[in-house]
Design an enzyme around this catalytic site. Structure first.
Site, mmCIF file in Angstrom:
data_model
loop_
_atom_site.group_PDB
_atom_site.id
_atom_site.type_symbol
_atom_site.label_atom_id
_atom_site.label_comp_id
_atom_site.label_asym_id
_atom_site.label_seq_id
_atom_site.Cartn_x
_atom_site.Cartn_y
_atom_site.Cartn_z
ATOM 1 N N HIS A 175 0.857 -1.182 0.000
ATOM 2 C CA HIS A 175 0.000 0.000 0.000
ATOM 3 C C HIS A 175 0.893 1.233 0.000
ATOM 4 C CE1 HIS A 175 -3.121 2.845 0.675
ATOM 5 N NE2 HIS A 175 -2.664 3.192 1.875
ATOM 6 N N ASP A 203 1.063 5.106 -0.270
ATOM 7 C CA ASP A 203 0.365 6.389 -0.207
ATOM 8 C C ASP A 203 0.980 7.381 -1.178
ATOM 9 O OD1 ASP A 203 -1.606 6.044 1.947
ATOM 10 O OD2 ASP A 203 0.142 5.734 3.223
ATOM 11 N N ASP A 255 -7.577 1.660 2.504
ATOM 12 C CA ASP A 255 -7.135 2.580 3.554
ATOM 13 C C ASP A 255 -8.044 3.779 3.804
ATOM 14 O OD1 ASP A 255 -5.391 3.356 5.577
ATOM 15 O OD2 ASP A 255 -4.126 4.530 4.247
ATOM 16 N N HIS A 283 -6.247 9.676 -0.540
ATOM 17 C CA HIS A 283 -6.937 9.713 0.749
ATOM 18 C C HIS A 283 -6.125 10.349 1.867
ATOM 19 C CE1 HIS A 283 -4.905 5.752 0.590
ATOM 20 N NE2 HIS A 283 -4.666 5.975 1.871
#
Length: 965
Positions: free
Chosen positions: A20, A22, A144, A376
């Site tokens: 994951h 970001d 997330d 996000h």
């Protein structure tokens, strides 16, 4: 793509290796990609991708999924052709699978559906152009984000996705679903689109992390699998875990993991080998590498009937006092800048298409910056300050590049064919929201061009900051009636404002659909010396009761500056109203309890360090007021009412850092509230959450209504959740929802709607009341990772934020027309460009068009042009466009405008003939006729098989074809 189907008599554990990544959070997107500033967080995405590809090549059984195209696109462009061919082979064999496929994993609360579609289309186009149809994403992967939107699920379904998986659900919801084995469901994601919006959805069992004890990377503390029985630490039997279902998905990875993918895959190879080896001893566990697509396919073949869901997953809480509702408003200035940037992008695309400039390269910069901004931890406001600054810088640079397209397009569209001299360059004034446009100050002449990016003519009230008085001519050369207003002191003194302009010229315009008008300004020498006198001639009252009234609405104030009531004169509907600004004190924390006094009021600072629910602090993510009580920002205020022909306004000053202007415009039904907040006072060492509250006598019966990402409306009920027994622990923040464009309360004959100019959080905490959180300044971190308080500053002081609400008082049966059109007018505002000229109006108008429209005919009022983008111009001079047209009224929302309509797309073109047309999925990466989605059956026996449903019919006749869609 080949999938391991598992074994029917075994518990099939689908191991999904993933990372994951970001797209900015604690570090900027560049720092994350290159692995810079590892003192903040050890993360280097380029090394993850390098390592993963090598590991996949080593073992043909291994699988990996990747999500964020913002990173993969960068990495791909740095690879040699040999490596690119290797990756293509992995993709074609289904061993490297792209999931979601957007430029980022977007936030779901603060994002508008237009931007969600755009950022996925950007990623989809890259994948299709690079890898072909084999790389088309079919699964949503929102592991997330902090709460989940029904509208996003609907968009995913319309993009052709088969399913959606996410990692976060409210702690009570999760507990209930886990207990009842309803972690997976059919999400009926639209009340208007029927089965084409249904999407199979699953909540992942471990968030997006591996099970405890199964982390094998540079950051992990777990022991590796030691597979030699002769060694003292042999631990294979301890890794076997049992599950209660026939298929279970296990995410193997986490934030920025697989930088050392060999360690991960080597241990997973051993896990698979040794667990499956026990089957000869009677074990019913079958473990193998898989992907979300393969897992979903296995579930689809299981023949199970699934529960369904029709509401959304907001708000999200991870414990009784941890409601992630603060980020609905966090970084209010960035949220507005993102919305403004999209406005620029859509207008630039349209003008580029109509002028056939064919400059997609320059548009890419803003498109890509906006794609990153949907992340996000971007528009959500949950990033570190230096990362937020980086997002803003990218948007600003993108706007500069997009404006080169706007300037070139307007130059081409304005210049008359017989004239060879182009217009003087156009320029944007980015600070018009604080009444600043430095290039036009003290100029003798200049022009203002207003481009309307909507498909309907619109009334617009232009405001131009000036240091001199001007005569303004409309496109026909007629002198326009203008009003000169003094700029309020609260605006004039905003930190960082450089303008010497003390006045604004206000005038009313009617802009053509998808077109522009140019207005010519020339100094009025006779009146220039009388500038202040002209302003003083306006009808002004100070600290007296006053009434603002036009043909359609009346607003009453008392002598103390209190709003008393709003009356819709068209419908004879009056809503008594009190409006004020308040603040909640954000719950803060100390390691030792002690007492502080503020304004002779006693506060007890709770001991704690965020380690327990009751010690949760308010921060970038969490909104947790210290109590239900809110405090007015000021006990007194001053009011100045100014009335002119075009505009009437009440300027209300509450204190040195809170002020507002309440305005009505000639002939308009909206009441505009423009607020200026900041620098928020923290001299008392208390963080403050600033709200504006509108209190009425509407009997709302605990119900209120908010939009989902700017599109459909959802009903909310205070202290209630549709799918579980809700425990009220936070009466305020637990009733906050995302407000992307509107919120309203109603009773049978009256409705109050509030439109916003950006995403904000709010709710109805008491019947008849709407409150909206508009600015935040917290002094403590909420211990959810960002590691710093939400304490934004600028120019050496706290950040000043300015924004607008539009208030609409209407009958519920007819309110949709006003809030749909009103929200669209805010979202797709006219683009104002200026140009310095030396010629007279006569000479100017002889050389340049002063008005223009792209439309042959105006489209119906319930039709919205979402996308108009030139894709390419071929060698034989055929232009290809991507067009998205939507009917944006819901079923039964309005007796007239909710009805289906027929439109002729040829009306969008004043030049050229449409020769062919292909209908695509929403993401524009697949012809709709080729779409085939998995079918699901609910416990009620309903099937998700897509049924034809259209509220817009497109009819097009060409010389060779007759199209109807």
């Amino acid at each position: 793509m080949s999938c391991n189907p598992g074994q029917s008599d075994k518990l099939n554990v689908h191991l999904v290796p993933h990372t994951h990544d970001d797209v900015g959070w604690l570090k900027t997107v560049d720092q994350y990609f290159y692995g810079a500033r590892n003192n903040i967080q050890h993360a280097g995405v380029q090394y993850i991708l390098d390592s993963v590809i090598q590991s996949l090549v080593q073992n043909p059984e291994r699988r990996f999924i990747y999500v964020e195209m913002a990173f993969f696109w960068r990495w791909w462009n740095q690879q040699a052709s040999e490596m690119q061919e290797t990756v293509k082979e992995l993709v074609n064999n289904g061993r490297l699978e792209f999931i979601s496929g957007g430029w980022c994993m977007n936030d779901e609360a603060a994002t508008h559906y237009n931007s969600i579609i755009d950022q996925h289309s950007l990623g989809f186009a890259f994948l299709k152009n690079t890898f072909g149809d084999c790389a088309r994403p079919k699964i949503g992967w929102q592991i997330d984000p902090f709460g989940h939107s029904r509208e996003l699920a609907s968009l995913f379904a319309q993009m052709g996705f088969d399913g959606l998986f996410f990692g976060r659900a409210d702690y009570e919801d999760y507990k209930q679903r886990n207990k009842t084995k309803t972690m997976e469901m059919v999400w009926k994601a639209s009340a208007n689109l029927d089965r084409q919006s249904w999407l199979f959805t699953g909540v992942l069992p471990n968030g997006y992390n591996p099970p405890d004890g199964f982390c094998f990377d540079l950051f992990c503390d777990e022991q590796p699998i030691m597979d030699d029985p002769r060694l003292h630490d042999y631990n294979v039997p301890n890794k076997a875990v049992g599950f209660a279902t026939n298929h279970i998905i296990m995410t193997m990875g986490s934030d920025f993991q697989y930088e050392n993918s060999n360690e991960w895959f080597k241990n997973l190879d051993k896990l698979i080998h040794y667990v499956n080896e026990q089957q000869v001893n009677g074990s019913d566990v079958n473990v193998f590498y898989s992907t979300p697509s393969c897992y979903l396919y296995a579930l689809n073949k299981a023949g199970h009937k699934w529960t369904s869901k029709i509401d959304d997953f907001f708000p999200y809480a991870h414990h009784p006092h941890g409601f992630w509702t603060g980020y609905f408003t966090s970084r209010a200035a960035l949220k507005r800048f993102e919305r403004h940037s999209n406005n620029i992008l859509q207008a630039a695309r349209q003008l580029n298409a109509y002028a056939a400039i064919n400059n997609q390269a320059n548009l890419f910069f803003l498109n890509e910056a906006l794609g990153i901004a949907q992340h996000h931890d971007a528009v959500s406001g949950t990033e570190k300050q230096h990362v937020a600054d980086d997002y803003a810088m990218r948007l600003a640079y993108g706007i500069d590049k997009a404006f080169e397209v706007i300037n070139a397009s307007l130059t081409k569209l304005m210049t008359k064919p017989e004239k060879s001299t182009p217009t003087a360059p156009q320029f944007l004034c980015q600070y018009l929201n604080i009444s600043e446009c430095l290039p036009i100050e003290n100029q003798e002449r200049f022009t203002l061009t207003l481009y309307n990016p909507t498909v309907h003519p619109r009334i617009h009230f232009a405001r131009v900051p000036v240091t001199r008085d001007y005569t303004i001519r409309d496109p026909d050369g007629q002198v326009i009636m203008t009003n000169l207003l003094k700029i309020p002191k609260a605006t004039y003194s905003i930190p960082g404002r450089k303008s010497f302009a003390e006045f604004e010229l206000v005038f009313k315009t009617v802009l053509p659909a998808l077109g522009f008008n140019t207005y010519y300004f020339e100094v009025n020498a006779e009146k220039e010396s009388l500038l202040y006198k002209l302003v003083e001639n306006n009808e002004i009252s100070k600290n007296n009761a006053c009434t603002l009234q036009n043909q359609r609405v009346r607003v009453d104030f008392d002598e103390s500056g209190n709003l008393k009531q709003i009356t819709n004169l068209d419908k004879s509907i009056t809503v008594p109203m009190k409006q004020d600004f308040f603040y909640y004190e954000g719950l803060y924390l100390y390691y030792l309890a002690f007492i502080i006094f503020v304004n002779n009021r006693l506060f007890l600072a709770f001991p704690g360090n965020n380690t327990k629910s009751e010690f949760q602090a308010s921060g970038a993510y969490i909104f947790r007021p210290q109590s239900e009580e809110s405090y007015s920002v000021s006990d007194t205020r001053t009011i100045t009412c100014v009335k002119t022909e075009n505009v009437q306004t009440a300027q209300i000053i509450h204190n040195s850092w809170v002020s507002q202007q309440i305005t009505i415009h000639d002939g308009q039904p909206f009441v505009e509230v423009e607020w200026t907040i900041g620098p928020i006072n923290i001299k008392d060492s208390v963080g403050k959450e600033i709200i504006v509250r509108y209190d009425t006598d509407i009997k709302s019966n605990k119900k209120y209504y908010t939009d989902a990402n700017g599109r459909e409306i959802l009903e909310r009920v205070r202290d209630y959740r549709p799918t579980w027994n809700y425990t009220v622990a936070e009466p305020v923040s637990g009733n906050y929802y995302p407000i992307n464009s509107r919120i309203y309360i109603k009773e049978p004959n009256r409705q109050l709607t509030i439109l916003t100019d950006r995403s904000e959080g709010g709710g109805s905490i008491e019947d008849g009341s709407i409150e909206i959180l508009i600015h935040r300044r917290t002094l403590y971190d909420d211990a959810l990772g960002v590691g710093e308080p939400l304490n934004e500053t600028a120019y050496g002081t706290g950040l000043v934020v300015r924004g607008r609400h539009w208030l609409i008082v209407e009958n519920p049966d007819s309110s949709a027309l006003f809030h749909r059109i009103g929200a669209q007018q805010i979202y797709m505002a006219p683009i104002a460009t200026f140009s310095l000229v030396k010629s007279t109006f006569k000479d100017y108008s002889e050389n340049y068009y002063t008005t223009w429209s792209a439309l042959n005919e105006v489209l119906p009022l319930n039709v919205h042009l979402l996308t108009f983008d030139l894709q390419e111009i071929t060698a034989d001079n055929v232009a290809k466009y991507l067009i998205r047209v939507e009917h944006y009224f819901e079923n039964n929302e309005d007796p007239d405008y909710s009805q289906p309509v027929i439109i002729d797309l040829q009306a969008l073109f004043t030049q050229g003939q449409i020769v062919d047309m292909v209908e695509l999925t929403l993401g524009a990466n697949l012809e709709l006729k080729d779409l085939s989605r998995l079918e699901w059956v609910t416990v009620d026996g309903e099937t998700s098989k897509r049924s034809p449903f259209k509220k817009c019919k497109f009819h097009l006749k060409t010389e060779t074809n007759d199209f109807e869609f």
